[in-house]
Design an enzyme around this catalytic site. Structure first.
Site, short mmCIF file in Angstrom:
data_model
loop_
_atom_site.label_atom_id
_atom_site.label_comp_id
_atom_site.label_asym_id
_atom_site.label_seq_id
_atom_site.Cartn_x
_atom_site.Cartn_y
_atom_site.Cartn_z
N ARG A 44 -31.56 0.91 38.53
CA ARG A 44 -31.59 -0.24 37.60
C ARG A 44 -30.00 -1.30 37.52
NH1 ARG A 44 -35.73 1.97 34.08
NH2 ARG A 44 -37.30 0.85 34.75
N GLU A 76 -24.23 -19.67 39.65
CA GLU A 76 -24.27 -20.91 40.67
C GLU A 76 -25.50 -22.17 39.68
OE1 GLU A 76 -24.72 -20.97 44.80
OE2 GLU A 76 -26.18 -22.06 44.25
N LYS A 92 -12.15 -18.79 45.63
CA LYS A 92 -13.68 -18.54 44.97
C LYS A 92 -13.97 -18.35 43.84
CE LYS A 92 -17.41 -16.39 46.18
NZ LYS A 92 -18.33 -15.81 47.45
N HIS A 96 -23.20 -24.97 54.85
CA HIS A 96 -23.94 -23.89 54.95
C HIS A 96 -25.31 -24.08 54.43
CE1 HIS A 96 -20.24 -21.75 53.82
NE2 HIS A 96 -21.63 -19.95 53.73
N ARG A 126 -20.91 -23.59 41.32
CA ARG A 126 -20.64 -22.74 42.63
C ARG A 126 -21.58 -23.56 44.39
NH1 ARG A 126 -21.21 -16.30 41.97
NH2 ARG A 126 -21.17 -16.37 44.12
N HIS A 128 -23.08 -15.68 61.71
CA HIS A 128 -22.42 -16.58 60.13
C HIS A 128 -22.15 -17.48 60.36
CE1 HIS A 128 -23.66 -17.43 56.40
NE2 HIS A 128 -22.62 -17.53 55.77
N GLU A 176 -14.99 -19.89 56.95
CA GLU A 176 -15.15 -19.87 56.06
C GLU A 176 -13.54 -20.03 54.88
OE1 GLU A 176 -17.84 -19.65 54.13
OE2 GLU A 176 -19.26 -18.23 54.97
N ASN A 236 -20.61 -23.78 49.24
CA ASN A 236 -21.75 -23.49 50.20
C ASN A 236 -21.54 -24.20 51.47
OD1 ASN A 236 -23.69 -21.31 49.55
ND2 ASN A 236 -24.38 -22.01 47.78
P1 NAD Z 1 -20.85 -8.71 60.00
O1 NAD Z 1 -21.14 -7.75 59.03
O2 NAD Z 1 -22.04 -9.16 61.09
O3 NAD Z 1 -19.89 -8.21 60.30
C1 NAD Z 1 -18.95 -9.00 62.02
C2 NAD Z 1 -18.96 -7.91 63.06
O4 NAD Z 1 -17.85 -7.32 62.83
C3 NAD Z 1 -20.33 -6.97 62.54
O5 NAD Z 1 -20.72 -6.40 64.68
C4 NAD Z 1 -19.37 -5.51 61.96
O6 NAD Z 1 -19.59 -4.58 62.65
C5 NAD Z 1 -17.95 -5.93 63.27
N1 NAD Z 1 -17.01 -5.25 62.56
C6 NAD Z 1 -16.41 -4.99 60.72
N2 NAD Z 1 -15.60 -5.18 60.78
C7 NAD Z 1 -14.38 -4.71 61.20
C8 NAD Z 1 -13.60 -4.47 62.50
N3 NAD Z 1 -12.29 -4.11 61.09
N4 NAD Z 1 -12.69 -4.62 63.22
C9 NAD Z 1 -14.32 -4.54 64.21
N5 NAD Z 1 -14.99 -4.53 64.19
C10 NAD Z 1 -16.07 -4.63 63.01
O7 NAD Z 1 -20.69 -10.50 59.34
P2 NAD Z 1 -19.39 -11.14 58.98
O8 NAD Z 1 -19.04 -12.03 59.17
O9 NAD Z 1 -18.84 -10.13 57.92
O10 NAD Z 1 -20.36 -11.14 57.32
C11 NAD Z 1 -21.21 -12.48 57.52
C12 NAD Z 1 -23.07 -12.32 56.22
O11 NAD Z 1 -21.94 -12.55 55.16
C13 NAD Z 1 -24.10 -13.04 56.46
O12 NAD Z 1 -25.08 -11.86 56.19
C14 NAD Z 1 -23.71 -13.90 55.58
O13 NAD Z 1 -24.62 -14.13 54.80
C15 NAD Z 1 -23.11 -12.86 54.91
N6 NAD Z 1 -22.47 -13.85 53.10
C16 NAD Z 1 -22.11 -13.44 52.17
C17 NAD Z 1 -21.60 -14.48 51.24
C18 NAD Z 1 -21.40 -13.54 50.14
O14 NAD Z 1 -21.23 -14.56 49.04
N7 NAD Z 1 -22.75 -13.14 49.65
C19 NAD Z 1 -20.29 -15.17 51.63
C20 NAD Z 1 -20.74 -15.49 52.86
C21 NAD Z 1 -21.24 -15.05 53.68
N1 GLY Z 2 -20.50 -17.59 49.85
C1 GLY Z 2 -20.66 -18.73 48.76
C2 GLY Z 2 -20.53 -18.15 47.58
O1 GLY Z 2 -20.69 -17.31 47.08
O2 GLY Z 2 -21.43 -19.17 46.47
#
Ligand code: NAD
Ligand code: GLY
Length: 372
Positions: free
Chosen positions: A130, A246, A236, A257, A250, A274, A194, A254
């Protein structure tokens, strides 16, 4: 509200003000291996690093070594790399490892990786016993400027992206800029999407700065990257501080998105990154903003040019013969939709964002005009 200070070591520290759940975002070089980075975290007998099979060989041992000086036992769980693994199965692997190692409710989880690892680790931390403390150690630009900050955690469902999750804040976010040097070029561009979004929704001066420094960012100039990460986190943090869950404001984060998620789901997760989908989605959202009379044609063109200069796609993929209908169908699963009505984040020439529905016919027109 966000508040920024410079630490003794010269790093920037942006604070997210959420009352008793407030936390710092530390931004700087050489943070990973320094004990002082981790010393203010909750104490526990055990810590668990969650990472993936790309990041583990690069940074896993370094983080485990420094944490071993603080926690009695440090475990690592290595997940398969990829958006397509942001699933129940991966989440369960984290729970399996926690239970097998006898981790109690004080155990601290460390998310070492990009947004995929960060979102899954945060959700695991929200659920395990939890709720256990967790720390974000983002290693992609996208994760440093967005996903590690603000407490949105989730996994994907085959019918929609990030549909199963929780709001759960980390105790700290550590953005070591040095780790971005190993990032593939395509991933750096995805992160820039982003970064760019913060300009049109909140800060036109930042958009000016991005236009002047896009080449510096693409060659990983440390000063430019530090500024981009810091300014993005400040914006942010300010938005999240005002509307953590949100209920209104917030949603502006997006921008791009709603269209972007349709591209990701429509093509199958992992086909486009993404950030690539968000970059193209921003062009679509800007074009819709123009159709709705909010943004000038010059404003759309300005954004399209910058997104293209970031190395991102500016035309969407066609999703079958009934292209626009398919986009609309996918976008109705968006979390901002209310009673099946899609609500779009639109922008105007003054750098303000507006969250509104739009007529299906206009959306369809924009989608078809923006797809190749
Ligand atoms: P990811 O986590 O898939 O990383 C991208 C690639 O880079 C992967 O292959 C990873 O293994 C590699 N990698 C990571 N760090 C590295 C480094 N330092 N050197 C070499 N390779 C490296 O993708 P991302 O773009 O970081 O994140 C996308 C995800 O984030 C999506 O699932 C999206 O929905 C989510 N997201 C969440 C929020 C939120 O507010 N929580 C906001 C935006 C995006
Ligand atoms: N990435 C959008 C949010 O954090 O609200």
């Amino acid at each position: 509200m966000a508040d920024t200070s410079i630490t003794q070591g010269g790093s920037a520290q942006v604070t997210i003000d959420l009352g008793e759940r407030s936390y710092p975002i530390l931004i700087g070089s050489g943070l990973l291996d320094v004990t002082s980075t981790w010393q203010d975290l909750p104490r526990a007998a055990q810590a668990m690093i969650v990472t993936n099979d790309t990041v583990a060989p690069l940074y896993g041992d370094r983080l485990a070594r420094v944490l071993a000086g603080i926690y009695g036992r440090v475990h690592t769980v290595v997940l398969p790399d990829g958006e397509q693994y942001k699933t129940w199965q991966s989440l369960n692997r984290i729970f399996d490892a926690l239970l097998q190692q006898g981790c109690d409710r004080k155990t601290v989880l460390f998310a070492l990786g990009g947004g995929v690892v960060g979102d899954m680790t945060g959700f695991a931390a929200a659920c395990y016993m939890r709720g256990v403390p967790f720390v974000q150690v983002p290693t992609t630009l996208l994760a440093q400027v967005d996903s590690s900050v603000g407490g949105k955690t989730a996994i994907n469902h085959p019918l929609g992206k990030n549909m199963i999750g929780a709001f759960y804040q980390p105790r700290k976010v550590v953005c070591d800029l040095d780790v971005l040097r190993s990032l593939p070029v395509r991933e750096l561009s995805a992160g820039l999407a982003e970064v760019i979004k913060y300009g049109p929704i909140h800060d036109l001066a930042f958009l000016d700065w991005l236009e002047a420094h896009m080449e510096d960012l693409r060659r990983c100039d440390p000063t430019a990257l530090a500024h981009a990460v810091q300014r993005s986190c400040e914006i942010k943090a300010r938005v999240v501080g005002l509307d953590e869950r949100e209920s209104g404001l917030r949603a502006i984060l997006n921008f791009g998105h709603t269209f972007g998620h349709a591209i990701e789901a429509g093509l199958g997760y992992g086909e486009w990154l993404h950030g690539e989908a968000v970059g193209c989605g921003m062009v679509m959202a800007a074009t819709l903003s123009h159709r709705m009379g909010l943004l000038s044609a010059a404003g759309v063109e300005r954004l399209r040019t910058l997104i293209q200069r970031a190395g991102l796609p500016v035309s969407g993929p066609r999703l079958g013969v009934n292209n626009a209908a398919r986009y609309l169908e996918l976008m109705r699963v968006d979390k901002k939709a209310e009673a099946g009505e899609i609500r779009f984040v639109l922008v105007d020439d003054a750098g303000q964002a507006h969250v509104r529905p739009a007529p299906d016919a206009w959306v369809a027109e924009v989608v078809d005009a923006c797809c190749v």
